[in-house]
Design a protein around this motif. Structure first.
Motif, mmCIF file in Angstrom:
data_model
loop_
_atom_site.group_PDB
_atom_site.id
_atom_site.type_symbol
_atom_site.label_atom_id
_atom_site.label_comp_id
_atom_site.label_asym_id
_atom_site.label_seq_id
_atom_site.Cartn_x
_atom_site.Cartn_y
_atom_site.Cartn_z
ATOM 1 N N GLN A 126 0.798 -1.228 0.000
ATOM 2 C CA GLN A 126 0.000 0.000 0.000
ATOM 3 C C GLN A 126 0.836 1.286 0.000
ATOM 4 O O GLN A 126 0.581 2.183 -0.811
ATOM 5 N N PRO A 127 1.842 1.450 0.880
ATOM 6 C CA PRO A 127 2.640 2.683 0.808
ATOM 7 C C PRO A 127 3.395 2.810 -0.508
ATOM 8 O O PRO A 127 3.563 3.927 -1.024
ATOM 9 N N SER A 128 3.825 1.682 -1.071
ATOM 10 C CA SER A 128 4.577 1.722 -2.323
ATOM 11 C C SER A 128 3.696 2.163 -3.484
ATOM 12 O O SER A 128 4.129 2.942 -4.341
ATOM 13 N N VAL A 129 2.455 1.671 -3.527
ATOM 14 C CA VAL A 129 1.537 2.066 -4.600
ATOM 15 C C VAL A 129 1.217 3.549 -4.514
ATOM 16 O O VAL A 129 1.270 4.281 -5.505
ATOM 17 N N GLY A 130 0.880 4.018 -3.304
ATOM 18 C CA GLY A 130 0.560 5.441 -3.150
ATOM 19 C C GLY A 130 1.726 6.345 -3.485
ATOM 20 O O GLY A 130 1.556 7.426 -4.067
ATOM 21 N N ALA A 131 2.951 5.910 -3.147
ATOM 22 C CA ALA A 131 4.129 6.740 -3.394
ATOM 23 C C ALA A 131 4.622 6.641 -4.834
ATOM 24 O O ALA A 131 5.322 7.542 -5.313
ATOM 25 N N LEU A 132 4.268 5.549 -5.535
ATOM 26 C CA LEU A 132 4.753 5.376 -6.903
ATOM 27 C C LEU A 132 3.963 6.202 -7.909
ATOM 28 O O LEU A 132 4.526 6.667 -8.918
ATOM 29 N N LEU A 133 2.669 6.408 -7.666
ATOM 30 C CA LEU A 133 1.838 7.106 -8.654
ATOM 31 C C LEU A 133 2.404 8.459 -9.089
ATOM 32 O O LEU A 133 2.369 8.785 -10.277
ATOM 33 N N PRO A 134 2.937 9.294 -8.161
ATOM 34 C CA PRO A 134 3.489 10.574 -8.625
ATOM 35 C C PRO A 134 4.697 10.423 -9.542
ATOM 36 O O PRO A 134 5.080 11.382 -10.213
ATOM 37 N N GLN A 135 5.334 9.236 -9.568
ATOM 38 C CA GLN A 135 6.427 9.003 -10.501
ATOM 39 C C GLN A 135 5.914 8.668 -11.899
ATOM 40 O O GLN A 135 6.676 8.701 -12.863
ATOM 41 N N LEU A 136 4.632 8.359 -12.011
ATOM 42 C CA LEU A 136 4.050 7.967 -13.298
ATOM 43 C C LEU A 136 3.165 9.040 -13.903
ATOM 44 O O LEU A 136 2.997 9.094 -15.119
ATOM 45 N N VAL A 137 2.582 9.890 -13.058
ATOM 46 C CA VAL A 137 1.475 10.756 -13.475
ATOM 47 C C VAL A 137 1.858 12.224 -13.337
ATOM 48 O O VAL A 137 2.436 12.630 -12.314
ATOM 49 N N PRO A 138 1.540 13.074 -14.348
ATOM 50 C CA PRO A 138 1.749 14.515 -14.191
ATOM 51 C C PRO A 138 0.950 15.039 -13.004
ATOM 52 O O PRO A 138 -0.144 14.535 -12.711
ATOM 53 N N GLU A 139 1.477 16.039 -12.312
ATOM 54 C CA GLU A 139 0.842 16.513 -11.090
ATOM 55 C C GLU A 139 -0.585 16.979 -11.312
ATOM 56 O O GLU A 139 -1.454 16.739 -10.473
ATOM 57 N N ASP A 140 -0.851 17.614 -12.465
ATOM 58 C CA ASP A 140 -2.201 18.129 -12.689
ATOM 59 C C ASP A 140 -3.201 17.022 -13.044
ATOM 60 O O ASP A 140 -4.396 17.279 -13.180
ATOM 61 N N GLN A 141 -2.716 15.778 -13.175
ATOM 62 C CA GLN A 141 -3.605 14.653 -13.473
ATOM 63 C C GLN A 141 -3.758 13.692 -12.293
ATOM 64 O O GLN A 141 -4.428 12.662 -12.416
#
Length: 432
Positions: A126-141
């Motif tokens: 769970q912490p890894s999934v939540g922390a990984l998303l900002p590495q994949l997704v532009p901030e405004d998305q």
């Protein structure tokens, strides 16, 4: 831009994100099938409230205890590999369980062991999934993508119980376990070989520092940020207050409207459909500019629905408020995750998300130690009325807390937060 997200990633972010969300949906489907199968089997085999309580404790206690360490690992190591490891661990346990059941039949103690080990995998993931998303997704998305993820989770909540029930009625129990192994394997392949993640900043770590020291640094980071302490306090209070609505409504339905199975199924279905609608709406709308305003709006809706569930006399109206409660929940969960992804320094994001995991996994079961016995002495209607009023009061008072509300402002409107202490070493890069 978020942690590890660069211009080079921009061209492929939609493909990367779709693959990642697809992998997590597959993993969640298989896990949910096994979760329902284990829970129902313990229920049918024991008919014991004590055994049910022990099973629930076995399923959340390891997550609660391990989450601080998992947050450190999410900041130290490759988050993608941690997600793969967690999926592989859960799949291995499930496969072992399936083989044992095939050879020896069902044994009760194995259900508790499986729940505990699967809980360990959840704590890592769970912490890894939540922390990984900002590495994949532009901030405004981030709001849109988190909304889509919430919708996928809601679809799973709606479909998994029906699928689990069907499979259990036509096939041996271990068939569900083999399905989980297959979905986990597919999820691992997608994340390991097709999701591309670039390097990210690593938390400054003193050479030889223990994991306990890093856990203390993570909590120190939260204490040292004026916005995070009231934010987590706000989350915790809401989680405690909505516990009766989350856990006691099936019992209330049986007592007030009748114990027919279709009624219990109906409240679960309309709640899941509401969550799907809320997640989809958020994916399109993306909420208010101030994320906290979206959470407060959800807070007020949940409070009104909780109060209404305690007073409405007609089951059809009861279902309508249950559906509306479901719509409101993504408006609370999603902005909470997005604010952390937007505002927390990337090197501490795993540890901060681990605190959210601890709150979400532990507070409701612990709160039931209070509300469960109360439900035997006080009517559930009255519990819902009181907690509903308190949730509404919290929603009305929250906008008066300027520091809490300012946490929801866009990044440019909020001064950059500083670490709780000066870094002790250089920032290192870690490959994704």
């Amino acid at each position: 831009m978020p942690s590890g997200y660069s211009a080079a990633m921009h061209a492929s972010w939609k493909r990367n994100t779709a693959l990642f969300l697809g992998s997590q949906a597959l993993s969640l489907l298989g896990s949910s099938l096994v979760q329902y199968a284990l829970l129902w089997q313990v229920t049918l085999q024991t008919h014991s409230g004590v055994m049910m309580t022990l099973y629930i404790v076995a399923g959340f206690l390891p997550t609660f205890l391990l989450s601080p360490f998992a947050g450190v690992w999410a900041d130290r190591y490759d988050r993608r590999k941690l997600i793969v490891f967690a999926d592989a661990l859960i799949a291995l346990v499930t496969l072992t369980l399936a083989v044992v059941f095939t050879l020896r039949g069902t044994e009760l103690w194995l259900f508790f062991l499986a729940a505990a080990v699967r809980s360990v995998g959840t704590a890592i993931q769970q912490p890894s999934v939540g922390a990984l998303l900002p590495q994949l997704v532009p901030e405004d998305q981030l709001m849109r993508v988190n909304g889509i993820q919430g919708t996928l989770n809601s679809v799973n909540m709606l479909g998994a119980p029906a699928l689990a029930g069907f499979l259990m009625s036509v096939a041996p129990l271990q068939v569900l376990f083999y399905v989980d192994v297959v979905t986990a394997a597919l999820a691992i392949v997608l994340v390991a070989f097709f999701v591309r993640v670039e390097a990210r900043p690593r938390a400054p770590v003193q050479e030889g520092a223990s994991q306990l020291r890093e856990i203390r640094d993570g909590f120190g980071y939260i204490r040292g940020h004026a916005h995070l302490v009231p934010f987590f306090s706000y989350l915790g209070v809401i989680v405690v207050l909505i516990t009766p609505a989350a856990f006691l409504t099936p019992l209330q339905t049986a007592r007030s409207f009748g114990g027919e199975v279709w009624r219990l199924t109906a409240i679960e279905m309309v709640f899941s459909v509401g969550m799907m609608a809320g997640g989809a709406a958020l994916a399109v709308w993306k909420g208010f500019g101030n994320r906290m305003r979206t959470m407060v709006a959800s807070n007020l809706i949940m409070g009104a629905c909780t109060l209404a569930l305690g007073v409405v006399p007609h089951f059809g109206v009861y279902l309508a408020f249950m559906a509306l409660f479901g719509v409101a929940l993504p408006l609370y969960n999603t902005p909470a995750a997005v604010m952390l992804q937007e505002k927390v320094e990337p090197a501490y994001l795993g540890r901060v998300f681990s605190v959210m995991t601890m709150l979400s996994t532990a507070l409701m079961p612990l709160s039931m130690l209070l509300f469960g016995p109360l439900a035997e002495a006080v009517s559930i209607d009255r519990l819902l009325q009181v907690t509903g009023v308190l949730v509404l009061l919290l929603g009305l008072l929250a906008p008066l807390h300027r520091r809490l509300m300012s946490f929801g402002e866009p990044r440019h409107a909020l001064p950059e937060a500083q670490p709780a202490r000066a870094p002790r070493g250089p920032v290192e890069e870690e490959g994704g």
